[in-house]
Design a protein around this motif. Sequence first.
Motif, PDB file in Angstrom:
ATOM      1  N   ASP A 141      45.972  38.280  32.410  1.00  0.00           N
ATOM      2  CA  ASP A 141      45.012  37.988  31.355  1.00  0.00           C
ATOM      3  C   ASP A 141      43.675  38.598  31.765  1.00  0.00           C
ATOM      4  OD1 ASP A 141      44.010  36.346  33.343  1.00  0.00           O
ATOM      5  OD2 ASP A 141      44.458  34.470  32.309  1.00  0.00           O
ATOM      6  N   LYS A 142      42.618  38.361  30.974  1.00  0.00           N
ATOM      7  CA  LYS A 142      41.340  39.019  31.255  1.00  0.00           C
ATOM      8  C   LYS A 142      40.770  38.629  32.616  1.00  0.00           C
ATOM      9  CE  LYS A 142      39.479  37.422  27.554  1.00  0.00           C
ATOM     10  NZ  LYS A 142      38.520  37.391  26.450  1.00  0.00           N
ATOM     11  N   ILE A 143      40.863  37.344  32.964  1.00  0.00           N
ATOM     12  CA  ILE A 143      40.321  36.892  34.246  1.00  0.00           C
ATOM     13  C   ILE A 143      41.089  37.531  35.404  1.00  0.00           C
ATOM     14  CG2 ILE A 143      39.895  34.920  35.752  1.00  0.00           C
ATOM     15  CD1 ILE A 143      38.067  34.973  33.360  1.00  0.00           C
ATOM     16  N   GLY A 144      42.409  37.517  35.295  1.00  0.00           N
ATOM     17  CA  GLY A 144      43.234  38.092  36.352  1.00  0.00           C
ATOM     18  C   GLY A 144      42.969  39.571  36.544  1.00  0.00           C
ATOM     19  N   TYR A 145      42.816  40.302  35.453  1.00  0.00           N
ATOM     20  CA  TYR A 145      42.567  41.742  35.540  1.00  0.00           C
ATOM     21  C   TYR A 145      41.205  42.033  36.163  1.00  0.00           C
ATOM     22  CZ  TYR A 145      41.913  46.604  33.975  1.00  0.00           C
ATOM     23  OH  TYR A 145      41.679  47.955  33.915  1.00  0.00           O
ATOM     24  N   LYS A 242      28.698  36.609  30.188  1.00  0.00           N
ATOM     25  CA  LYS A 242      28.790  36.606  28.729  1.00  0.00           C
ATOM     26  C   LYS A 242      30.060  35.931  28.232  1.00  0.00           C
ATOM     27  CE  LYS A 242      26.005  40.651  27.458  1.00  0.00           C
ATOM     28  NZ  LYS A 242      26.050  41.999  26.843  1.00  0.00           N
ATOM     29  N   VAL A 243      31.086  35.891  29.075  1.00  0.00           N
ATOM     30  CA  VAL A 243      32.370  35.314  28.685  1.00  0.00           C
ATOM     31  C   VAL A 243      32.500  33.931  29.305  1.00  0.00           C
ATOM     32  CG1 VAL A 243      34.878  35.579  28.770  1.00  0.00           C
ATOM     33  CG2 VAL A 243      33.408  37.595  28.500  1.00  0.00           C
ATOM     34  N   ASN A 244      32.824  32.958  28.490  1.00  0.00           N
ATOM     35  CA  ASN A 244      32.861  31.564  28.920  1.00  0.00           C
ATOM     36  C   ASN A 244      33.697  31.359  30.182  1.00  0.00           C
ATOM     37  OD1 ASN A 244      32.328  28.780  28.684  1.00  0.00           O
ATOM     38  ND2 ASN A 244      34.275  28.456  27.639  1.00  0.00           N
ATOM     39  N   SER A 245      33.079  30.816  31.229  1.00  0.00           N
ATOM     40  CA  SER A 245      33.723  30.451  32.503  1.00  0.00           C
ATOM     41  C   SER A 245      34.183  31.650  33.334  1.00  0.00           C
ATOM     42  CB  SER A 245      34.927  29.521  32.275  1.00  0.00           C
ATOM     43  OG  SER A 245      34.528  28.329  31.645  1.00  0.00           O
ATOM     44  N   CYS A 246      33.925  32.869  32.867  1.00  0.00           N
ATOM     45  CA  CYS A 246      34.432  34.037  33.597  1.00  0.00           C
ATOM     46  C   CYS A 246      33.714  34.209  34.930  1.00  0.00           C
ATOM     47  CB  CYS A 246      34.288  35.292  32.750  1.00  0.00           C
ATOM     48  SG  CYS A 246      35.046  36.731  33.511  1.00  0.00           S
ATOM     49  N   PHE A 247      32.390  34.055  34.937  1.00  0.00           N
ATOM     50  CA  PHE A 247      31.670  34.243  36.196  1.00  0.00           C
ATOM     51  C   PHE A 247      32.106  33.205  37.231  1.00  0.00           C
ATOM     52  CE2 PHE A 247      28.016  33.570  39.052  1.00  0.00           C
ATOM     53  CZ  PHE A 247      27.963  34.849  39.601  1.00  0.00           C
ATOM     54  N   GLU A 248      32.244  31.963  36.790  1.00  0.00           N
ATOM     55  CA  GLU A 248      32.673  30.908  37.705  1.00  0.00           C
ATOM     56  C   GLU A 248      34.057  31.208  38.275  1.00  0.00           C
ATOM     57  OE1 GLU A 248      29.433  29.487  35.252  1.00  0.00           O
ATOM     58  OE2 GLU A 248      31.316  30.474  34.762  1.00  0.00           O
ATOM     59  N   ASN A 249      34.952  31.693  37.439  1.00  0.00           N
ATOM     60  CA  ASN A 249      36.315  31.988  37.879  1.00  0.00           C
ATOM     61  C   ASN A 249      36.408  33.237  38.748  1.00  0.00           C
ATOM     62  OD1 ASN A 249      37.837  29.834  36.688  1.00  0.00           O
ATOM     63  ND2 ASN A 249      37.535  30.781  34.687  1.00  0.00           N
ATOM     64  N   CYS A 250      35.471  34.149  38.582  1.00  0.00           N
ATOM     65  CA  CYS A 250      35.507  35.412  39.325  1.00  0.00           C
ATOM     66  C   CYS A 250      34.431  35.500  40.399  1.00  0.00           C
ATOM     67  CB  CYS A 250      35.351  36.593  38.357  1.00  0.00           C
ATOM     68  SG  CYS A 250      36.668  36.774  37.155  1.00  0.00           S
TER      69      CYS A 250
END
Length: 325
Positions: A141-145, A242-250
């Motif tokens: 998915d986007k986070i994994g990529y 800009k993407v919800n929770s993306c920075f925290e996850n990455c």
Amino acid sequence: MSSNPIISIIVPVYNVEHYLPKCIESILNQSFADFEVWLIDDGSSDNSGKICDEYACKDARIRVVHKQNGGVNTARKMGCKLAQGEYIALVDSDDSLPPLALSALYDKAKSLNLDVVLGSSNDICNGVERKNLNVAEGLFDKIGYVKQLLTNKCIIGPACKIIRRSCLDVEVAFSLPKKIFLNEDLFMNVCIGLQCERVGIFNDIIAYNYTADNLNSISYSKTMSECEWIYLFERIREQLKKVNSCFENCASEYYDYIYYVIGTSFYNKNRLFNDTSFIKQILSEDIYKHKGKISIYRTICKHPFLLPVYSFLRDSIRKLLKKES
């Protein structure tokens, strides 16, 4: 030429008269034929522009634009804005495509409903070929990529892939200034990844022939300043937030990427980051501390005096492995 081709191929062109015919021929010789080609001549001073025009006269699928020199990002941006295909492929004008590249990539995209399909490449230097494989494989998915991109576990260059055009925000992906000429492709791919839902990475698809012989490439002769690297780091952070929770996850992967850039500049005796306040700022950010992860480059950034020890151990291990093989 079909009014709605499946794939639009964007080729920035700048002073590559010795490489360009091979590149264009490799595209025209694809087993997959439903494509358009945009040759964006970025103010070439050699015969590259003339070569583009000659090929456009031979094949109706080829379109040519001549523009003032603005850098590869501006050329790609213009080509992507003109593109009409469902998918976009980016090809550098001193490289080439294997005959089955587009068909293999599109077959995966169609059968698995993928927004990005990434293959592997043949890297060619002085006539010697070496396969460049992705460390990561499978569906993401986007986070994994984005995590694979930040940790360099997949090819971060612009090529070896097709991208669903609707996932490419041209104004953002190609928004870096000309002074940012290293890792600008990483930024572009992160921007694209954040717009995707499904990405496939497949090493069994040889999607690109990368020519490492061209010493005119800007990446061979220049480096970026500390301020320019910090600007790039901040632009990547801005996109992740800009993407919800993306920075925290990455976050872990994002900081590892920064530590890698700083750590390798130490290792290469090119210590760009003389302003220790930036390193201290990165090291002090709480979001990374809580990951409980050990990073070699983070340790080097925190304790630069350990670099000779790390270098000695790394070189010794390499020599041992080389001797055993």
